[in-house]
Design an enzyme around this catalytic site. Structure first.
Site, PDB file in Angstrom:
ATOM      1  CB  VAL A  99      21.305  67.635  31.683  1.00 32.86           C
ATOM      2  CG1 VAL A  99      20.994  66.212  30.809  1.00 32.86           C
ATOM      3  CG2 VAL A  99      22.460  67.368  32.687  1.00 32.86           C
ATOM      4  CD  GLU A 118      30.940  74.456  21.353  1.00 34.89           C
ATOM      5  OE1 GLU A 118      31.561  75.447  21.494  1.00 34.89           O
ATOM      6  OE2 GLU A 118      29.778  74.000  22.065  1.00 34.89           O
ATOM      7  CB  ALA A 169      29.085  91.384  36.334  1.00 38.01           C
ATOM      8  CB  ALA A 222      19.208  73.485  26.672  1.00 36.67           C
ATOM      9  CG  ASP A 243      29.050  69.708  26.089  1.00 34.85           C
ATOM     10  OD1 ASP A 243      29.221  70.273  27.103  1.00 34.85           O
ATOM     11  OD2 ASP A 243      27.918  69.715  25.651  1.00 34.85           O
ATOM     12  CE  LYS A 302      25.004  68.854  27.375  1.00 36.80           C
ATOM     13  NZ  LYS A 302      24.366  69.298  26.133  1.00 36.80           N
TER      14      LYS A 302
END
Ligand code: ADP
Ligand code: ASP
Ligand code: MG
Length: 831
Positions: A620, A678, A515, A622, A689, A693
């Site tokens: 955290v 970003e 989705a 990745a 961010d 974490k």
């Protein structure tokens, strides 16, 4: 003499009847045979529907004409395949039945009820119409066949619809047809299911039945009476499987089974044989074979006197069955304890009414006795017991009789279970893992079966999951992927590439839904992931979480996992609902874990209660192994004493550049150009961010802390404005260059560098700049790399450090994929 039984599944069409007749002719070439046939597939159910319909006032004619066309179509087809087939004669016999059927059904409509003897006459017509068809086919094939009326050979007492044979009388009646007798036909043909009931008050026998599925029993009675050397049950599957193959796709074919195992399996609901079938065969040591008329060359399953060589290396469980449409009745109260004769009163009341009890359990405190009967009898049993214990109920020493309707009994069966420990535990663990609530447990006195009473709706799930635990067959994962952007999309591509290799390793991973903003692609069998992006665009179905939840609640897949790869702010608020539907969740989305501590706890509590998993390794670092590592450390008793980390690739890059004398503004612009930051670098530089974490790590370490509790130490000097558009902000950046240059110069004197990250110390979490010397593991971490430095009670004085690139779609997606795979193997037993 050999006895063959062909069920409705072998009588479903002209083609099937011809194939079955070939099997009969083949066997008749070797030996004399007796053949028992059922009604044409579906006919008995239609007769029952006719009874039910007409009792409530429906007209008989449509039922009759539907049955007429089923039979006449088959006859017409047989005629064209076999010119000698006498369709007219056969249809004449069938029409006699159907005319009577119409009269009887119309009578039901008039009276609004169906007396037992009429019920038996109507239901038996299916077999009475089918047998002449088979007779004529065999004659057309030049076989020597004699059609006999089973009512002259099988005599029963007890329940007229589900009688118990008078074996002596059956045997006497069949005597003239045994080997060596004067009966000369090579094939003796009998309609199954029907019999003569001699249990009534009248002198003459009347028509009776052997219970639904009773043609199996007919074959056993006739085989035993004729002294057959073996009885073959021909159906539509290759033999007896470890579970109903319609419910468990990877059920395993069993080669040999003991009489006792097969009896237990059929008693507890396996449709493959009528429950009473094996007793007369076991008594005479006649082997039974379960064979496939759609695949006659398959070996089939032998049922005989075990143990068998083929069972030697098999596990303790041979089969899993599910008996639906049961009810559980409980009698409880203070008056039950220590009183003699309570159980006897309960069970004689029930058995005097001719109702059979399927299973009994008693709580160890003697406070409650529970037992199961067929659902249809539940009300009568309740009334009987109310009457039996009227006095005790009125004086409140026994509670009102409690009936739990809609139960199923799921049983595991195997002769070898008693020699193996832990079987019951594994069974209950299996059910718990899918949140199947067990209402009662019973073990057969032979220790050959363990049964659980559960809600009827959970029956199939219970069978599937128990099968997975005991037979360690393919483990399945059903992925419902929400968000199919960079990370979600990459993950789906990874799944597509690995699907086959995983299946070879016994993991069947299927993506049921994808989705995103384009729509929701959904396939209950699993989506073919080739070109999934185009398919989602073309599917024309709107993304709807509730639809997914309803689907999962209804179909109860074995291991559903919801994968949230969205950046959605709202979706995590639905995680509780998702867990409650019975799904695990895997997500890189940090939002759920950084909401309030209350919500954080509620998530874990719900997941635990539902026996599903919450997996967020990529929250955290990745793809770096942080969360799982920490969880294992803390579970095994370690304690976090301090933490420092660089947890952002962009900040790692920017501050690393300062080491080499870069200007701050240039470093930020470069990082932005390289797409490390970003779109608005303020989102990185403010440290929010990183704070999320750090919050997640702190919570993993057992701290009860909110995001607002984290101390945010701004990297910007006082007076520097963070307002305005991105461009305005970037244009203002050079104002900071001298500020950072000065800082760096100062630090250089002490051989230190500047890093930005988070720290946990003395129960406080902070985010900001760290000044680190060469002895610190963070000193060398730059260029986009992440580093996590954990000081723990055990990792001291040298901390546990995890370093590496903590971003990028490929590693993050792989981290989520890894989480998905964590949902298997944790629940597979060693059986
Ligand atoms: P017939 O009409 O030939 O008597 P049934 O439909 O009554 O056939 O029984 C065969 C069916 O029994 C199979 O199609 C299968 O779905 C079901 N079944 C249930 N449990 C088992 C099992 N353990 N092994 C094989 N078949 C089973
Ligand atoms: N025709 C009967 C039934 O459907 C008996 C049988 O098929 O065994 O129950
Ligand atoms: Mg059957």
């Amino acid at each position: 003499m050999l006895t063959l039984k062909f069920g409705g599944t072998s009588m479903g069409s002209a083609r099937r009847i011809l194939d079955s007749a070939d099997i009969m002719a083949g066997r008749a070439g070797l030996d004399r045979i007796s053949v028992v046939v059922s009604a044409v597939a579906g006919v008995s159910n239609k007769l029952q529907a006719g009874i039910d319909g007409c009792i409530s006032g429906a007209v008989a004619a449509p039922y009759v004409s539907e049955l007429r066309s089923i039979h006449s179509d088959i006859c017409a087809e047989l005629k064209s395949a076999l010119p000698k087939f006498n369709a007219e004669a056969v249809m004449a016999k069938i029409n006699v039945c159907l005319d009577e059927l119409e009269r009887l059904l119309s009578g039901l409509a008039t009276f609004g009820e169906c007396p037992t003897s009429v019920h038996c006459r109507i239901m038996g017509m299916g077999e009475l119409m089918c047998a002449p068809i088979v007779e004529s086919v065999l004659l057309a094939k030049d076989q020597s066949v004699l059609l006999l009326d089973s009512r002259k050979f099988i005599y029963t007492t007890g329940d007229q619809k589900e009688g118990d044979p008078d074996y002596a009388r059956c045997s006497e009646a069949l005597a003239g047809y045994r080997d060596g007798s004067s009966a000369l036909a090579q094939i003796l043909l009998f309609p199954g299911f029907i019999c003569s009931w001699i249990g009534g008050t009248g002198a003459a026998p009347v028509m009776g039945l052997l219970g639904r599925n009773g043609s199996d029993f007919s074959a056993a009675i006739i085989g035993a009476g004729l002294g057959a050397s073996r009885v073959e049950f021909w159906t539509d599957v290759d033999g007896i499987y470890t579970a109903d193959p319609r419910v468990v796709k990877d059920a395993i074919l069993v080669k040999d089974m003991s009489y006792e195992e097969a009896m237990e399996l059929s008693f507890f609901g396996s449709k493959v044989l009528h429950p009473k079938t094996l007793a007369p065969l076991a008594a005479k040591g006649i082997e039974a074979w379960s064979l496939n008329s759609h695949n006659p060359s398959a070996r089939g399953t032998r049922i005989g006197k075990g143990p068998f060589e083929s069972e030697k290396d098999a596990g303790p469980v041979r089969g899993i069955s599910c008996l639906k449409d049961c009810a559980m009745i409980s009698v409880s109260g203070s008056g039950m304890k220590g009183r003699k004769g309570m159980a006897a009163r309960i069970f004689s009341a029930v058995s005097n009414a001719g109702i059979s009890i399927l299973l009994i359990t008693q709580s160890s405190s003697e406070y409650t006795i529970s037992f199961c009967v067929r659902k249809a009898y539940a009300n009568s049993v309740q009334d009987l017991l109310k009457a039996e214990f009227a006095l005790e109920i009125s004086t409140k020493i026994i509670n009102p009789i409690y009936v739990h309707e809609n139960c199923a009994i799921v049983s595991i069966i195997g002769d070898a279970m008693k020699q193996k420990r832990g079987v019951a535990g594994t069974f209950f663990d299996a059910l718990a893992s899918r949140d199947v609530n067990i209402l009662a447990i019973a073990q057969g006195s032979s220790e050959r079966s363990i049964s659980t009473v559960i809600n009827s709706d959970d029956g199939d799930t219970a069978v599937r999951v128990a099968h997975q635990f005991f037979f360690n067959t393919v483990q399945s994962i059903q992925v419902f992927a929400f968000g199919a952007g960079t990370i979600g999309g990459t993950m789906l591509d990874q799944i597509r590439e690995q699907q086959k290799a995983l299946l070879d390793q016994g993991i069947d991973i299927r993506v049921m839904a994808v989705a995103n903003l384009d729509g929701m692609l959904f396939d209950a069998e699993g989506i073919d992931l080739e070109n999934w992006r185009d398919k989602v665009k073309a599917c024309g179905r709107r993304t709807n979480l509730d639809e997914i939840l309803d689907f999962v609640k209804e179909t109860k897949p074995l291991n559903p996992i919801f994968v949230d790869c969205t950046a959605s702010y709202d979706l995590p608020e639905r995680y509780i609902d998702i867990f409650k539907a019975g799904m695990s969740i895997a997500t890189p989305n940090k939002r759920a874990n950084s909401m309030s501590m209350d919500f954080y706890r509620k998530l874990r509590e719900t997941a635990n209660n539902m026996h599903v998993r919450f997996l967020y390794e990529t929250n955290v670092g990745a793809g770096l192994p942080i969360i799982d590592t920490l969880q294992n450390l803390f579970k095994s008793g370690d304690k976090l004493t301090g933490f420092n980390g660089i947890m952002s690739g962009s900040l790692s890059y920017i501050f690393g550049q300062l080491d080499d004398g870069a200007k701050f503004s240039e470093a930020v612009l470069e990082a932005k150009a390289k797409r490390y930051t970003e779109p608005d670098p303020r989102d990185d530089l403010k440290g929010t961010d990183v704070a999320r974490k750090a919050l997640i790590i702190a919570r993993e370490a057992g701290m009860s802390i909110e995001l607002e509790d984290i101390e945010m130490i701004s990297i910007f000097p006082e007076g520097f404005s963070l307002e305005g558009t991105t461009e305005e902000f970037l244009a203002r950046l050079p104002e900071l260059d001298s500020y950072f240059a000065k800082k760096m110069e100062e630090l250089k004197k002490h051989n230190k560098v500047l890093r930005m990250g988070a720290s946990i110390k003395d129960g406080k979490v902070s985010v900001g700049m760290l000044e680190v010397g060469p002895e610190d593991p963070l000193y060398a971490v730059k260029g986009g790399e992440n580093a996590f430095v954990f000081h723990t009670a055990r990792y001291t004085p040298i901390p546990l450090t995890v370093r590496g690139y903590g971003a990028g779609a490929g590693v993050t997606a792989a981290g989520v994929f890894g989480d998905i795979l964590r949902t298997v193997s944790w629940n597979v037993s060693s059986f």
